[in-house]
Write an enzyme that holds these catalytic residues in place. Sequence first.
Site, PDB file in Angstrom:
ATOM      1  N   PRO A   2       0.781  -1.228   0.000  1.00  0.00           N
ATOM      2  CG  PRO A   2      -0.595  -1.449   1.825  1.00  0.00           C
ATOM      3  CD  PRO A   2       0.720  -1.874   1.302  1.00  0.00           C
ATOM      4  CD  GLU A   3       4.607   3.711  -2.596  1.00  0.00           C
ATOM      5  OE1 GLU A   3       4.405   4.935  -2.548  1.00  0.00           O
ATOM      6  OE2 GLU A   3       5.728   3.224  -2.734  1.00  0.00           O
TER       7      GLU A   3
END
Length: 273
Positions: A2-3
């Site tokens: 998760p960016e």
Amino acid sequence: MPELPEVETTRRGLAPHIVGQTVTTLTIRQPKLRWPIAAQPLQTLIGKPLRELQRRGKYLLFSFPSGTLLIHLGMSGSLKLVPCTQPPHRHDHLDIGWSNHLLLRLTDPRRFGAVLWSEGDTLHPLLQPLGPEPLSDAFTHHTLQQAVANKRRAIKLAIMDNRIVVGVGNIYANEALFQARIAPQQAAGNLSSAQISALSTAIKATLTRAIEAGGTTLKDFVGGDGKPGYFQQQLMVYGREGEPCGHCASTIKKIVLGQRASYFCPKCQAKSL
DNA sequence: CTAAGGACCTGTCGGC
DNA sequence: TGCCGACAGGTCCTTA
């Protein structure tokens, strides 16, 4: 995983299905995440309606009448909606059941994620020092310029610092610096105002493109396996050590900054000064 | 202030 | 096939 783009994709995928729904069940299977999940405040959510689902940096903010539930996905977390009959797997640590008979299921093998509670209107202490949202008007070349003025630290570390701008993770820090043609190890305070301008533009562009790419898998958030595929997009330097640069064909180099892999083209991103 | 390093975890991959 | 070390998209915290 998760960016910021994936967190935003998650938010957009989940919101239409759970905003306005009421919490019916709450199951904590593994409270030991980055911080322990506090069972007590969460149990009081049963019977309460979800008012809004927002995002701040990489935190998802679930607003209830009594306060806010914060979820951070860490390195390996993901959220998906599944039928309430679906049995959990090994790393499914938290289920929130809703009045429409869906379960919001948090999966996080490495457990670097977090589930936190903030009572009433109080801003959670972890959110207080956060800088501007990169895609908002609060983040401009002026604010970036001001934030890095006279700083000697490497520019890549500066843009990954949540106090300067939130949500720029390792992949997109590398990509944005490539687009702006700035070497990652450059001292932040030495950059010209043209370079700062190019960098703030590159950060916005890179994240926006990634969110658009992530948007193609929104349908998978209910029932499906919920694996967004945005990183299929062409990464110009990240993970490409030894490969030819897409602009000039020089060999992409890898260095370590702040214990994180940093990739750059030594020609396109030549150091100045 | 900054820089550096450790900490929290599991899964995967490459090398031998 | 099996074992081992290196490494992974995050970020807070302590120490120098």
